[in-house]
Scaffold this active site. Structure first.
Site, PDB file in Angstrom:
ATOM      1  N   THR A 133     106.890  30.183  55.929  1.00 20.32           N
ATOM      2  CA  THR A 133     106.243  30.836  57.056  1.00 20.32           C
ATOM      3  C   THR A 133     105.846  32.253  56.637  1.00 20.32           C
ATOM      4  OG1 THR A 133     107.670  29.440  58.383  1.00 20.32           O
ATOM      5  CG2 THR A 133     106.478  31.129  59.576  1.00 20.32           C
ATOM      6  N   HIS A 134     105.289  32.366  55.429  1.00 20.19           N
ATOM      7  CA  HIS A 134     104.940  33.676  54.892  1.00 20.19           C
ATOM      8  C   HIS A 134     103.438  33.896  54.927  1.00 20.19           C
ATOM      9  CE1 HIS A 134     108.858  33.004  52.366  1.00 20.19           C
ATOM     10  NE2 HIS A 134     109.092  33.160  53.646  1.00 20.19           N
ATOM     11  N   ASN A 135     102.824  33.514  56.020  1.00 22.32           N
ATOM     12  CA  ASN A 135     101.397  33.754  56.211  1.00 22.32           C
ATOM     13  C   ASN A 135     101.170  35.261  56.253  1.00 22.32           C
ATOM     14  OD1 ASN A 135     102.698  31.560  57.697  1.00 22.32           O
ATOM     15  ND2 ASN A 135     100.647  30.810  58.069  1.00 22.32           N
TER      16      ASN A 135
END
Lengths: 313, 619
Positions: free
Chosen positions: B546-548
């Protein structure tokens, strides 16, 4: 587009909920007790949490509960809610070939996997997780892109898998169509329904489906895809907590030597090979509650839907 | 008619980590802060006290954003259609007070000095021709040295665990020799390493690499954080990522900054409130926000002097895009067409999996940070002169918290890795439109069945070692965010559309890393192994991380960015954006530590300078 507004003058009392300072101080007080509280008390299961719901409001855009994920029933149902007796027997037979077993060495049948699947399908058409279902849905094509059609998004056949779940079928429909398709396949090849075949014949058909050699059951469902539904849900029914209907007597945990719901491990334990062999597997329900009898819990103010609601246990 | 509330100093969109930091710092300076949160309120006790239920958390995504009401659409490029992400896959944003910080894994990384001068550093070392024309990477408007004091304060406010590798320029044994100089050691020692993590570390060391324990936002011992409570050290229960921590050992907004914010008496959280847009006045400044109480359907207006856009990356960019007005016709921060640009992600595809027949590593225990990592191949820690890419990736192994629900369907088959073995099937590639079981964010789609699968599960479930990577992704003109023309949320507002794929730099980097990982996995001498040599095209069905990042990036001037280094929007100076939407491209490490440090920096600047000259741009 929003709902009727009560003739309420503008005022500063928020209609939605507030976490106030008082609430925090109470919560903080209870948190500080974590280190000392060890009094025995009845386990406080997660299923008690949904009592924390807001009032049913016909205008609500969200369901009046604290999360969109359902809690499991107190006791898994012993009867089928979705499957017909024939469908249940077929799914049970098929999953029992995917993960075979007998009384001495239990598999999917002994674990009650078919009950897990039925239970799952009974909730929201079988969707296990929050699912966005607004149209239009995709259809695939090979070669030249077809002409535009209202309500259809055309996607090249070799790209569609990248988009994840896009099938118009609900999991419940997948099983309806899948079981009927499996029987058609079975009658074509062996002149009998799937449940009436010998295990070796059943294995032949499962193998054809797994290898993508059994064609399609429906324009939206290949036999191979149905195999993957059966296999995925066999795993879920085998290895989820028994409260969901499968994994009876923790036979799934015992198979892989998973200790299940344990409270903690020390570094020395997990750094010693085979710790899982030494622990007795434990279900969620057997796991003792973490802060048993914690008095401060009763005073934690958890705000929901416009009014503070006290936890009472 | 919306219900209009009394004006407050500050309103935040979301009550996650950066909102609570702002609530604490601004609240302490006397500002009234209202946080509008789409989800529920929760605390470790009682909400996480009894939650070791993997079906509910891993499969049913209990703590995640409810995407049945609002999702995102995705397309690989402008030539293919966008479709909504109908079920969770690629990333897992959270819902509720504390946001995704409640269910994160808690790897805790500082970026390297060169990460902040990404373009100029690479140009200086390798020449202009190293950067392709479509690669829109740029320098951050801030240096590591400027941010270090904030990284340091965050470490000590939270209680970060790790082994220092570079203390004020002195390289220390056992830590990361490539890390940037830190002014103080980690407040807590590193977590112990799992058995299989140690196997990985030993193999790395034998090959000349420098393994070290993963830095973590999980307490390795009891610690008194900034909020003043003593929190317990980790109890290694094995239910960590995608769960809330029942002992508050896993650091989150809820353990530390939400309590701090509430203690000021000036931070109010309203739950189940969905913000629809930021309202703008005729002078081009924000006047507050419009939101809907999702339990009643009632529309509200909250006027405020300052609007803080503090949600998840994608939420923030969407909010700015949705807030169209007479003064900001294409959304806030978009007067020069920069909004939505430089969207990036991270390369988190497992390059290698090893099977040790019959071994029992206890992978069900521990957490996601009981691992060892190498940084030798990350960033510009190695010479790229003869390589066809820039940037790098970390490689690690040794995670615990493994659950059968997410690891049995994808278990490498008994035959995997042997010559002539049937291929494990990935998602359907025959044009079948995937059903919910053909894909899935965590469960794989192996096809072993029958007695073989059962024997494999029995013997090898606890003897499988998966490698992980955190690889850099560069920014490109092709990868961006905008509003979807077709799909809407539950209130009828357009969904955010993600246009994203991997390009040559990512493919070449992955091939390089996979070769090295193959060497390491062989050195571990497993019974069998498989390596993934080539990077497949990006997909949204597989969980990656979830490292957008990006979409509302910070920069040196309005021509190259949406905000300045404080997250202050160039064309609407009383709107501030926090979080990873500000990152111009994505380095090879988790984004959280940096976004916390940046929020500290911004909060200080607001208290010390902004409120003395409201509406003026900070310099």
């Amino acid at each position: 587009m929003n709902t009727p507004t009560p003739p309420d003058p503008a005022q500063d009392t928020p209609n939605a909920t507030s976490v106030g300072r008082r609430g925090f101080l109470k919560a903080a007080g209870s948190l500080a007790l974590i280190l000392s509280a060890c009094r025995p008390n009845a386990a406080r299961g997660a299923r008690e949490l949904p009592s924390r719901v807001g009032p049913e409001n016909p205008n609500a855009v969200l369901p009046a509960r604290d999360t969109p994920t359902p809690f499991p029933p107190e006791t898994p149902p012993a009867t089928f809610q979705v499957f017909t007796p024939h469908e249940a027997a077929t799914v049970e037979a098929a999953t029992a070939r995917i993960l075979p077993g007998d009384a001495q060495d239990p598999g999917a049948r002994e674990a009650g996997v078919v009950y897990y699947i039925d239970n799952m399908l009974a909730y929201q058409e079988g969707f296990n997780e929050p699912t966005y279902r607004q149209a239009p849905y995709a259809q695939t094509y090979q070669g030249q892109k077809p002409a535009d059609l209202p309500g259809v998004v055309w996607v090249p056949a070799d790209q569609i898998f990248r988009y994840g779940y896009q099938n118009v079928l609900t999991p419940k429909e997948v099983y309806r169509i899948g079981v009927a398709g499996l029987d058609r396949l079975s009658r074509k090849r062996f002149k009998k329904d799937f449940v009436d075949l010998a295990e070796t014949q059943q294995d032949t058909l499962i193998g054809l489906m797994a290898d993508g050699k059994a064609g399609r059951f429906d324009r939206n469902l290949s036999a191979e895809s149905f195999f993957h539904n059966l296999r995925r849900h066999t795993s879920e029914g085998m290895f989820s907590d028994p409260q969901y209907g499968g994994n009876r007597d923790l036979v799934g945990f015992k198979l892989v030597k998973h200790p299940g719901a344990q409270r903690s491990y020390t570094p020395r334990e997990f750094q010693t090979e085979g710790e899982g062999l030494r622990r007795s597997p434990q279900s969620f329900r057997e796991l003792h509650a973490f802060n048993p009898g914690q008095k401060a819990n009763d005073e934690v103010v958890l705000p929901v839907s416009g009014e503070d609601m006290q936890h009472k246990h | 008619m919306p219900k209009v509330h009394k004006k407050v100093d500050v309103v935040t969109i979301g009550a996650g980590w950066t909102s609570s930091i702002m609530g604490w710092k601004l609240g302490a300076s006397g500002k009234k802060v209202v946080a509008l949160e789409i989800g529920e309120a929760r605390w470790a006790n009682p909400d996480f006290a009894h939650n070791h239920d993997p079906l509910r958390h891993e499969i049913r995504k209990a703590l995640m954003y409810d995407i049945s009401k609002e999702s995102w659409t995705w397309r690989p490029n402008v030539n293919l259609p966008s479709l909504p992400i109908r079920q969770y896959g690629s990333f897992h944003p959270g819902r509720g007070v504390g946001g995704a910080s409640v269910h994160w894994t808690a790897q805790f990384w500082r970026y390297l000095p060169a990460d902040f001068q990404h373009r100029s550093h690479n140009v200086a070392r390798y020449g202009k021709q190293k950067i392709p024309a479509d690669m829109t990477i740029q320098d951050w408007p801030i240096t590591y040295e400027e941010l270090e004091p904030y990284y340091d304060r965050v470490d000590y406010d939270l209680g970060i665990s790790g082994q220092a590798g570079n203390l004020g320029g002195q390289i220390l044994p056992g830590g990361n020799p490539f890390e940037a100089p830190r002014s103080r050691p980690y407040p807590l020692p590193p977590h112990p390493t799992t058995i299989h993590g140690q196997l990985f570390a030993d193999a790395c060391r034998e090959l000349g690499y420098h393994p070290f324990p993963m830095p973590a936002g999980i307490l390795s011992q009891a610690y008194r954080g900034a909020e003043g409570r003593i929190r317990s050290g980790c109890i290694y229960c094995g239910y960590c990522t995608r769960y809330g921590c029942e002992v508050d050992a896993k650091t989150s907004a809820v353990t530390t900054h939400v309590p701090l914010a509430l203690q000021t008496g000036n931070y109010e959280v309203r739950t189940y409130c969905k913000v629809r847009r930021i309202n703008m006045g005729p002078d081009g400044l924000a006047t507050g926000v419009t939101y809907v109480d999702m339990l009643t359907g009632q529309e509200h207006e909250q006027p405020a002097d300052v609007v803080l856009v503090t949600g998840f990356v994608l939420t923030n960019v969407r909010m700015l895009l949705l807030s169209k007005s007479a003064t900001h016709k294409n959304g806030i921060g978009n007067n020069r067409g920069m909004l939505g640009k430089n969207y990036a992600y991270q390369l988190n595809v497992s390059p290698a999996t090893a099977v040790f027949e019959g071994r029992r590593f206890n992978e069900f225990a521990a957490n996601g940070v009981t691992q060892q990592v190498i940084y030798d191949l990350n960033a510009d820690n190695f010479d790229h002169s003869d390589l066809n890419f820039i940037g790098g990736s970390s490689i690690f192994a040794g995670s615990g918290e493994r659950d059968p629900l997410t690891s049995t369907t994808g278990l490498p088959s008994l035959a995997a890795g042997t010559p002539g073995a049937p291929k494990d099937s990935g998602p359907p590639k025959d044009g079948q439109i995937p059903t919910t079981a053909d894909v899935g964010s965590l469960a794989g789609r192996g096809k072993e069945w029958g007695k073989d699968w059962k024997e494999n599960l029995r013997r090898n479930w606890d003897g499988v070692v998966g490698f992980g990577t955190q690889g850099e992704i560069q920014s490109y003109t092709h990868n961006f965010l905008d509003l979807d023309p077709t799909y809407k949320d539950v209130l009828g507002d357009p969904l955010l559309r993600i246009t994203f794929d991997f390009y040559d730099n990512e493919k070449n980097l992955f091939r390089f890393v996979a070769e090295k990982a193959d060497r390491i996995v062989r050195q571990m001498n497993p019974s069998r192994h498989k390596t993934t040599a080539e990077l497949s095209p990006y997909n949204v069905h597989q969980y990656q991380q979830t490292h957008n990042t990006g979409g509302a990036i910070m920069g040196s001037d309005p021509g190259n960015s949406v905000t300045n280094k404080y997250g202050q929007v160039w064309d609407a100076p009383n709107v501030f954006v926090t979080g990873a939407a500000l990152y111009p491209q994505n380095p090879g490490a988790n984004p959280t530590a940096t976004l916390l440090a940046l929020t500290y920096l911004a909060a200080d600047a607001m208290v010390e300078r902004y409120f003395k000259n409201p509406g003026e741009l900070l310099v």
